[in-house]
Design an enzyme around this catalytic site. Structure first.
Site, PDB file in Angstrom:
ATOM      1  CG  ASP A 306     -15.033  41.224 104.378  1.00 40.52           C
ATOM      2  OD1 ASP A 306     -15.708  40.306 103.963  1.00 40.52           O
ATOM      3  OD2 ASP A 306     -13.772  40.965 104.156  1.00 40.52           O
ATOM      4  CD  GLU A 506     -12.340  34.917 103.264  1.00 37.97           C
ATOM      5  OE1 GLU A 506     -11.927  35.814 103.929  1.00 37.97           O
ATOM      6  OE2 GLU A 506     -13.273  34.674 102.769  1.00 37.97           O
TER       7      GLU A 506
HETATM    8  C1  BGC Z   1     -14.166  38.162 102.258  1.00 35.37           C
HETATM    9  C2  BGC Z   1     -14.513  39.064 100.902  1.00 35.37           C
HETATM   10  C3  BGC Z   1     -15.678  38.657 100.231  1.00 35.37           C
HETATM   11  C4  BGC Z   1     -16.742  38.509 101.120  1.00 35.37           C
HETATM   12  C5  BGC Z   1     -17.991  37.828 100.379  1.00 35.37           C
HETATM   13  C6  BGC Z   1     -15.217  37.802 102.948  1.00 35.37           C
HETATM   14  O1  BGC Z   1     -14.675  36.864 103.817  1.00 35.37           O
HETATM   15  O2  BGC Z   1     -13.123  38.591 102.996  1.00 35.37           O
HETATM   16  O3  BGC Z   1     -13.340  39.314 100.252  1.00 35.37           O
HETATM   17  O4  BGC Z   1     -16.081  39.582  99.345  1.00 35.37           O
HETATM   18  O5  BGC Z   1     -16.530  37.121 102.235  1.00 35.37           O
HETATM   19  O6  BGC Z   1     -17.782  36.463 100.000  1.00 35.37           O
HETATM   20  C1  BGC Z   2     -18.220  31.975 102.506  1.00 37.33           C
HETATM   21  C2  BGC Z   2     -17.280  33.046 101.926  1.00 37.33           C
HETATM   22  C3  BGC Z   2     -16.843  33.877 103.227  1.00 37.33           C
HETATM   23  C4  BGC Z   2     -16.490  33.329 104.258  1.00 37.33           C
HETATM   24  C5  BGC Z   2     -16.164  33.880 105.168  1.00 37.33           C
HETATM   25  C6  BGC Z   2     -17.802  31.391 103.670  1.00 37.33           C
HETATM   26  O1  BGC Z   2     -18.563  30.498 104.035  1.00 37.33           O
HETATM   27  O2  BGC Z   2     -18.624  31.327 101.211  1.00 37.33           O
HETATM   28  O3  BGC Z   2     -17.959  33.974 100.862  1.00 37.33           O
HETATM   29  O4  BGC Z   2     -15.917  35.041 102.399  1.00 37.33           O
HETATM   30  O5  BGC Z   2     -17.407  32.437 104.497  1.00 37.33           O
HETATM   31  O6  BGC Z   2     -15.704  33.357 106.341  1.00 37.33           O
END
Ligand code: BGC
Ligand code: BGC
Length: 615
Positions: A306, A506
């Site tokens: 990830d 998230e």
């Molecule tokens: C997320 C994933 C995602 C990745 C790329 C991560 O923070 O947990 O689900 O695919 O970012 O954006």
């Molecule tokens: C990205 C996401 C990623 C996340 C994780 C963001 O800046 O755009 O895709 O999942 O950071 O912390």
């Protein structure tokens, strides 16, 4: 004889030569070796350590220090994280951008094309104008694997139209706790449902063959236990990236089945999860990644980390790299964001080469990782023909055919929780009022992971709102009134109130109190006071505590995060479709019940899994 024309010719020749020389003085001389027709084994034999390490590296395009690094560092993959979009966000500028990166990859010695990954998690959801489908929790309520397969196939077509060949989906998390801000990325709490829908989604993305013009690589995520962390153990006292404190029996019973099914369905990649299992980060868990996933389950594809997931392991960056690769990750999503204390992909590459040279990672492990990555590229057809982006697919992005399937998904996912004989409404109704902040808001319908990482309110992309759906479906004599705060209802024959959650993704979506906003409650109370029949539509990524509020409504619909086709909701309201959606998650009575799941000893929710009324 030295004629004027031969003189001119040699003059031009000298100029050209000089040009070539001056170019070569700044650019390294690359002696290209074609990989076309070669076996993966042969290609790996040809590769230098730097080339192998490059294949194992994935950077976010946003954090490329210099685009020439794609060529010079032999990068194997790029991604667009949430909101990492080209300046002009439309399908052809995405395609132009990806083509430019692929051209740079083609210039490297072996010219191996890139895998380009993106979170197309409910349609091609970073792209303005794409068809946005309901989030997974809604798909869970449809319980329809055939539909999910079709959705994935359509998404694959829209993704390929922009030159992209890999989606970080399906998310097969078993969400055990509604406070988790990613609950909507989960189809529900029943492992058999997760397995069926996850496998269907993998099959829909990947098609009959990964080399098909409208197939993309699936990435089943997040392995494993992402939906199980204990509240307060995550970062900042929340739940995302937390610790799943569960026995191995429970891990296997509730969280492993969708991975078995996804492998059965041919998932070419799997993403490691941020969470820990009993205190140990998954990114360092050799037992779960190498022994269970690759060994016991026979997973032949590759594991991608990830986003900066290895950085969360204890120890310094070099030990993070060593530990995670030895544990079984094959490609590392670096992604290069130094603003969040992350490392650049250049640092990653230098340290991985160092570690390999020092024998901290066996060459056989590196070769295995690269072989797995190249096997996937081989089955995508990337190693046997130059990269080709089929622009003919662009008109399919957001097409009416695709939106019709999204609308079907919406109407199949709506769960009717209460109906005091008010629904379906007649299309000949004299006056209908549409109220609430969700009444006319595509962004709110879409939720997180839409156009930007966290999503946003408003007209973020073309779509149909509930208000649009009402206007299009009622008879020509019906008066439709839009009253966001619900105050203009005096002559209404019915009022539809659309309320719910403001978009989140998230981390930002972790909440310990799942209640409606005061603004939403006020609209409901205002309409209630008018005494008019009230239909409440809830837009949310998870069950919200509605125990008191639902009593006020004459009808109550859980519409989840439906995406761009809000008219799927009005299909149900006006009876063009008799609701079939059933809860795939338990609906708690109050916060004290959370976490609550089927199988709990004192299971007394507001609505159990499987609940859903019809007409
Ligand atoms: C997320 C994933 C995602 C990745 C790329 C991560 O923070 O947990 O689900 O695919 O970012 O954006
Ligand atoms: C990205 C996401 C990623 C996340 C994780 C963001 O800046 O755009 O895709 O999942 O950071 O912390």
């Amino acid at each position: 004889m030295f004629t004027r024309s031969t003189f001119l010719k040699s003059f031009v020749l000298v100029l050209v030569l000089q040009l070539v020389v001056s170019c070569n003085s700044t650019e390294p001389i690359v002696k290209h070796v074609s990989v076309t027709g070669k076996s993966v084994e042969n290609i790996v034999e040809l590769m230098t350590l730097a080339e192998k390490v490059g294949q194992m590296t994935q950077a976010d395009r946003r954090y490329l220090i210099d685009e020439a690094d794609i060529t010079n560092l032999h990068l194997g993959s790029l991604l667009s994280g949430g909101g990492s979009t080209p300046e002009t966000n439309n399908p052809s500028s995405w395609a132009d951008m990806v083509d430019r990166y692929q051209d740079l990859a083609a210039k490297s010695r072996l010219g191996i094309p890139l895998m380009y990954g993106i979170d197309a998690v409910h349609g091609h959801s970073n792209v303005v104008g794409a068809t946005i489908f309901p989030h997974n929790i809604a798909l869970g309520a449809t319980g329809n694997p055939g539909l999910v397969r079709e959705i994935a196939h359509i998404t694959a077509k829209e993704v390929r139209a922009t030159g992209i060949n890999w989606t970080f989906d399906p998310c097969v998390a078993n969400s055990r706790d509604e406070r988790w801000g990613r609950a909507y990325e989960s189809y529900g709490e029943d492992p058999a449902l997760l397995a069926a829908l996850g496998q269907a989604q993998v099959e829909g993305y990947q098609g009959a063959s990964l080399s098909d013009a409208d197939a993309i690589v699936a990435c089943t995520k997040h392995y494993i236990g992402d939906g199980a962390p204990t509240w307060t153990t995550g970062k900042n006292g929340k739940i995302d990236r937390g610790d799943a404190q569960i026995s191995e029996d429970e891990l296997r019973a509730l969280h492993l089945p969708p991975y078995q099914a996804a492998i059965q369905g041919g998932t070419a990649t799997i993403m490691a999860s941020y969470n820990s299992w009993n205190g140990e980060k998954l990114h360092g868990q050799k037992y779960l990644m190498t022994d269970v996933l690759k060994g016991e389950l026979g997973f032949q594809g590759f594991i991608v980390t990830d986003w900066a997931g290895i950085d969360e392991l204890p120890g310094d960056y070099k030990s993070d790299i060593v530990e995670s690769i030895n544990a079984g990750v094959d490609m590392i999503m670096v992604p290069g964001d130094t603003s969040k204390d992350g490392y650049t992909y250049r640092e990653f590459i230098t340290k991985l080469i160092e570690a390999a040279n020092e024998g901290l990672i066996e060459m056989s492990r590196i070769d295995d990782a690269v072989t797995r990555i190249l096997n996937v590229k081989k089955s995508m057809g990337l190693l046997d023909a130059p990269y080709h982006n089929d622009r003919n697919l662009i008109p399919h992005v957001g097409s009416s055919e695709h939106r019709a399937v999204a609308r079907q998904a919406v109407r199949e996912s709506v769960v009717l929780l209460r109906n005091e004989s008010v629904l379906p409404l007649s299309k000949d109704i004299a006056t209908i009022v549409v109220a609430g902040r969700g009444a006319n808001d595509v962004g709110m319908q879409c939720g997180g992971w839409t156009i930007s990482w966290q999503g946003g309110m408003g007209d973020i992309t073309p779509g149909t709102t509930v208000l649009d759906g009402v206007q299009a479906m009622v008879s020509s004599s019906t008066q439709v009134v839009h009253s966001p705060d619900g105050t203009i209802v005096s002559n209404a024959d019915a009022v539809i109130v659309v309320v719910g959650e403001t978009p989140y993704a998230e981390m930002h979506g972790d909440r310990d109190n799942l209640v409606l906003s005061n603004e939403d409650i006020e609209v409901i109370n205002t309409v209630k006071a008018s005494g008019k029949p009230m239909v409440v539509v809830l837009l949310s990524g998870r069950p919200i505590i509605i125990t008191d509020i639902i009593e006020e409504a004459d009808a109550f619909l859980a519409a989840w995060l439906p995406g761009t086709e809000g008219n799927g909701i009005t299909d149900v309201i006006f009876g063009d479709y008799s609701p079939t959606g059933k809860l795939s998650v338990t609906w708690p009575t109050d916060m004290s019940q959370i976490p609550i799941n089927v199988g709990d000893s004192n299971y007394a929710p507001l609505f159990p899994v499987g609940y859903g009324l019809t007409y």
